[in-house]
Design a protein around this motif. Sequence first.
Motif, PDB file in Angstrom:
ATOM      1  N   VAL A 156       0.870  -1.156   0.054  1.00 29.04           N
ATOM      2  CA  VAL A 156      -0.059  -0.191   0.296  1.00 29.04           C
ATOM      3  C   VAL A 156       0.913   1.181  -0.024  1.00 29.04           C
ATOM      4  CG1 VAL A 156      -1.789   1.463   1.420  1.00 29.04           C
ATOM      5  CG2 VAL A 156      -1.982  -1.158   1.177  1.00 29.04           C
ATOM      6  N   ARG A 157       0.600   2.171  -0.891  1.00 23.63           N
ATOM      7  CA  ARG A 157       1.485   3.255  -0.925  1.00 23.63           C
ATOM      8  C   ARG A 157       1.098   4.400  -0.007  1.00 23.63           C
ATOM      9  NH1 ARG A 157       5.094   6.309  -4.542  1.00 23.63           N
ATOM     10  NH2 ARG A 157       4.392   8.616  -4.577  1.00 23.63           N
ATOM     11  N   MET A 158       1.866   4.812   0.846  1.00 20.20           N
ATOM     12  CA  MET A 158       1.500   5.763   1.951  1.00 20.20           C
ATOM     13  C   MET A 158       2.077   7.188   1.553  1.00 20.20           C
ATOM     14  SD  MET A 158       2.131   5.513   5.994  1.00 20.20           S
ATOM     15  CE  MET A 158       0.884   4.458   6.257  1.00 20.20           C
ATOM     16  N   GLU A 159       1.334   8.047   1.126  1.00 22.45           N
ATOM     17  CA  GLU A 159       1.762   9.351   0.910  1.00 22.45           C
ATOM     18  C   GLU A 159       1.491  10.520   1.912  1.00 22.45           C
ATOM     19  OE1 GLU A 159       1.083   8.775  -4.016  1.00 22.45           O
ATOM     20  OE2 GLU A 159      -0.082  10.517  -2.983  1.00 22.45           O
ATOM     21  N   ILE A 160       2.280  11.000   2.786  1.00 25.15           N
ATOM     22  CA  ILE A 160       2.238  11.810   3.553  1.00 25.15           C
ATOM     23  C   ILE A 160       2.775  13.406   3.448  1.00 25.15           C
ATOM     24  CG2 ILE A 160       2.667  12.336   6.134  1.00 25.15           C
ATOM     25  CD1 ILE A 160       3.392   9.348   6.572  1.00 25.15           C
ATOM     26  N   GLU A 161       1.723  14.168   3.459  1.00 23.60           N
ATOM     27  CA  GLU A 161       1.774  15.523   3.032  1.00 23.60           C
ATOM     28  C   GLU A 161       1.241  16.459   4.343  1.00 23.60           C
ATOM     29  OE1 GLU A 161       4.080  17.889   1.514  1.00 23.60           O
ATOM     30  OE2 GLU A 161       3.923  16.151   0.290  1.00 23.60           O
ATOM     31  N   GLY A 162       1.997  16.880   5.329  1.00 26.54           N
ATOM     32  CA  GLY A 162       1.436  17.688   6.484  1.00 26.54           C
ATOM     33  C   GLY A 162       0.517  16.938   7.147  1.00 26.54           C
ATOM     34  N   GLU A 163      -0.661  17.415   7.294  1.00 26.21           N
ATOM     35  CA  GLU A 163      -1.905  16.635   8.074  1.00 26.21           C
ATOM     36  C   GLU A 163      -2.507  15.730   7.298  1.00 26.21           C
ATOM     37  OE1 GLU A 163      -4.030  19.739   9.988  1.00 26.21           O
ATOM     38  OE2 GLU A 163      -2.492  20.300  11.374  1.00 26.21           O
ATOM     39  N   ARG A 164      -2.224  15.299   6.178  1.00 30.94           N
ATOM     40  CA  ARG A 164      -2.975  14.523   5.391  1.00 30.94           C
ATOM     41  C   ARG A 164      -2.260  13.224   5.006  1.00 30.94           C
ATOM     42  NH1 ARG A 164      -7.802  14.031   3.218  1.00 30.94           N
ATOM     43  NH2 ARG A 164      -8.143  16.272   4.221  1.00 30.94           N
ATOM     44  N   ARG A 178      -7.687   6.414  -0.323  1.00 31.54           N
ATOM     45  CA  ARG A 178      -8.312   6.747   0.817  1.00 31.54           C
ATOM     46  C   ARG A 178      -7.456   7.982   1.416  1.00 31.54           C
ATOM     47  NH1 ARG A 178     -10.866   8.454   5.174  1.00 31.54           N
ATOM     48  NH2 ARG A 178     -12.162   7.249   6.229  1.00 31.54           N
ATOM     49  N   GLU A 179      -7.955   9.116   1.821  1.00 29.83           N
ATOM     50  CA  GLU A 179      -7.447  10.079   2.412  1.00 29.83           C
ATOM     51  C   GLU A 179      -7.958  10.233   3.800  1.00 29.83           C
ATOM     52  OE1 GLU A 179      -8.258  13.418  -0.092  1.00 29.83           O
ATOM     53  OE2 GLU A 179      -6.506  12.998  -1.293  1.00 29.83           O
ATOM     54  N   LEU A 180      -6.942  10.449   4.795  1.00 31.27           N
ATOM     55  CA  LEU A 180      -7.323  10.792   6.186  1.00 31.27           C
ATOM     56  C   LEU A 180      -6.351  11.605   6.860  1.00 31.27           C
ATOM     57  CD1 LEU A 180      -5.953   7.736   8.641  1.00 31.27           C
ATOM     58  CD2 LEU A 180      -5.622   7.855   6.212  1.00 31.27           C
ATOM     59  N   THR A 181      -6.793  12.192   7.794  1.00 35.29           N
ATOM     60  CA  THR A 181      -5.810  13.211   8.739  1.00 35.29           C
ATOM     61  C   THR A 181      -5.227  12.421   9.781  1.00 35.29           C
ATOM     62  OG1 THR A 181      -7.572  13.895   9.977  1.00 35.29           O
ATOM     63  CG2 THR A 181      -7.420  15.270   7.961  1.00 35.29           C
ATOM     64  N   TRP A 182      -3.934  13.431  10.234  1.00 38.16           N
ATOM     65  CA  TRP A 182      -3.188  12.764  11.317  1.00 38.16           C
ATOM     66  C   TRP A 182      -2.500  13.940  11.891  1.00 38.16           C
ATOM     67  CZ3 TRP A 182       2.026  10.155  11.011  1.00 38.16           C
ATOM     68  CH2 TRP A 182       3.143  10.828  10.287  1.00 38.16           C
ATOM     69  N   THR A 183      -1.926  13.529  13.061  1.00 40.48           N
ATOM     70  CA  THR A 183      -1.116  14.883  13.788  1.00 40.48           C
ATOM     71  C   THR A 183       0.411  14.422  13.428  1.00 40.48           C
ATOM     72  OG1 THR A 183      -2.838  15.029  15.205  1.00 40.48           O
ATOM     73  CG2 THR A 183      -0.728  16.330  15.674  1.00 40.48           C
ATOM     74  N   PRO A 184       1.045  15.276  12.540  1.00 37.63           N
ATOM     75  CA  PRO A 184       2.518  14.730  12.372  1.00 37.63           C
ATOM     76  C   PRO A 184       3.368  15.399  13.381  1.00 37.63           C
ATOM     77  CG  PRO A 184       1.856  16.840  10.922  1.00 37.63           C
ATOM     78  CD  PRO A 184       0.526  16.325  11.468  1.00 37.63           C
ATOM     79  N   ALA A 185       4.555  14.682  13.681  1.00 38.47           N
ATOM     80  CA  ALA A 185       5.541  15.297  14.883  1.00 38.47           C
ATOM     81  C   ALA A 185       5.877  16.607  14.743  1.00 38.47           C
ATOM     82  CB  ALA A 185       6.532  14.192  15.217  1.00 38.47           C
ATOM     83  N   THR A 186       6.338  16.768  13.298  1.00 40.26           N
ATOM     84  CA  THR A 186       6.651  18.203  12.975  1.00 40.26           C
ATOM     85  C   THR A 186       5.986  18.740  11.789  1.00 40.26           C
ATOM     86  OG1 THR A 186       8.137  17.093  11.260  1.00 40.26           O
ATOM     87  CG2 THR A 186       9.211  17.738  13.450  1.00 40.26           C
ATOM     88  N   PRO A 187       5.474  19.857  11.888  1.00 41.08           N
ATOM     89  CA  PRO A 187       4.656  20.683  10.694  1.00 41.08           C
ATOM     90  C   PRO A 187       5.255  20.562   9.321  1.00 41.08           C
ATOM     91  CG  PRO A 187       4.819  22.035  12.680  1.00 41.08           C
ATOM     92  CD  PRO A 187       5.933  20.958  12.856  1.00 41.08           C
TER      93      PRO A 187
END
Length: 377
Positions: A156-164, A178-187
């Motif tokens: 599964v390809r995981m693309e992380i960009e900021g809070e998404r 599928r898109e979801l939000t998360w809380t990154p450790a660094t902005p």
Amino acid sequence: MKFRVDRDVLADAVTWTARTLPTRPPAPVLAGVRIEADATGVISLSSFDYEVSARSEIPAEVSEPGTVLVSGRLLADIARALPHKPVDVSLEGTKVVVTCGASRFTLLTMPVEDYPTLPQMPELSGTVSGDALTLAVTQVSVAASRDETLPLLTGVRMEIEGERITLLSTDRYRLALRELTWTPATPGFSAVALVKAKTLIDVAKSLGAGGGLVNVGLSTGSGLDLIGFEAGGRHTTSQLVDGDYPAVRRLFPDATPIHAVVPTQALIDAARRVSLVAERNTPIRLAFTEGQVVLDAGQGDDAQASEALEAVLVGEDITVAFNPQFLLDGLTALGTDFVRLSFTHPNKPVEFTGQESLDGEDSSDYRYLLVPIRFAG
């Protein structure tokens, strides 16, 4: 080594730690679970197969600290079968003795010095809701390939960009996003990783199901590319899949002149009924006209079935055919009251999105693209 521990706590921890043990380990010690009793009153149970590691920490009354390695599957079977009483575990010579009530088991130890060092949990990259992660992984993993000869597509390809976070998977016949939000450790955190689908499924079931937060750590470009997940005293790491994932985002159509909206559960039920007569590898056809969709399968001298459902159609009449299981996988993953099917051409991929009402807007958080099967007539 000597300690006493609650039976349910031990059984749960051993079962979780041993779940990824290889059936045919390349080295005998890799069939083992490493048990380390610490003087602080913490028991660490670990497993590792050079790709996936698991570590669980539980409280216990430790009389004598120490470390042993025993058969993981056997220990898990024993722990689950024990009566509901405190469990005493001790090392006697080269054997581990497990006592619980009137039950007593003796296990041979394996050479703990031959056991590989577990990889460290990568530095925290961010946190995500366990429920959100579980839902997203469930929705995306349906489209991941099960064909191990194409290891790229089993990921599964995981693309992380900021809070998404965007999760993508494909087996060449369908594509899920599928898109979801998360809380990154660094902005502004940004990363791309290809994670084994079975690893994500396991993490979602075992760590995300509790509903709390899951810590995610990602380590790339350091020689050993790893992803790690942690929740509730349990840690698991997995090597990332190596290779360049195909540029699948471009497969989603820019515009769809035709779309239909159908109650999701009604379509699932009808598809299941009609597909009963669909022989292996034969499609189920959906004919959309104003106000309805007719599902049918089977032809000629074979068994046949058809069923009509109410539907809203915008655009020209259209008929498409799908692999029944791939159709049901996508519909089941949606989780919304209504499904929108967006078309460009009867032989071009169809996009499935969910919406909450018959005349509402569809959501782009989850998109399922399914290649239709060409059919005669």
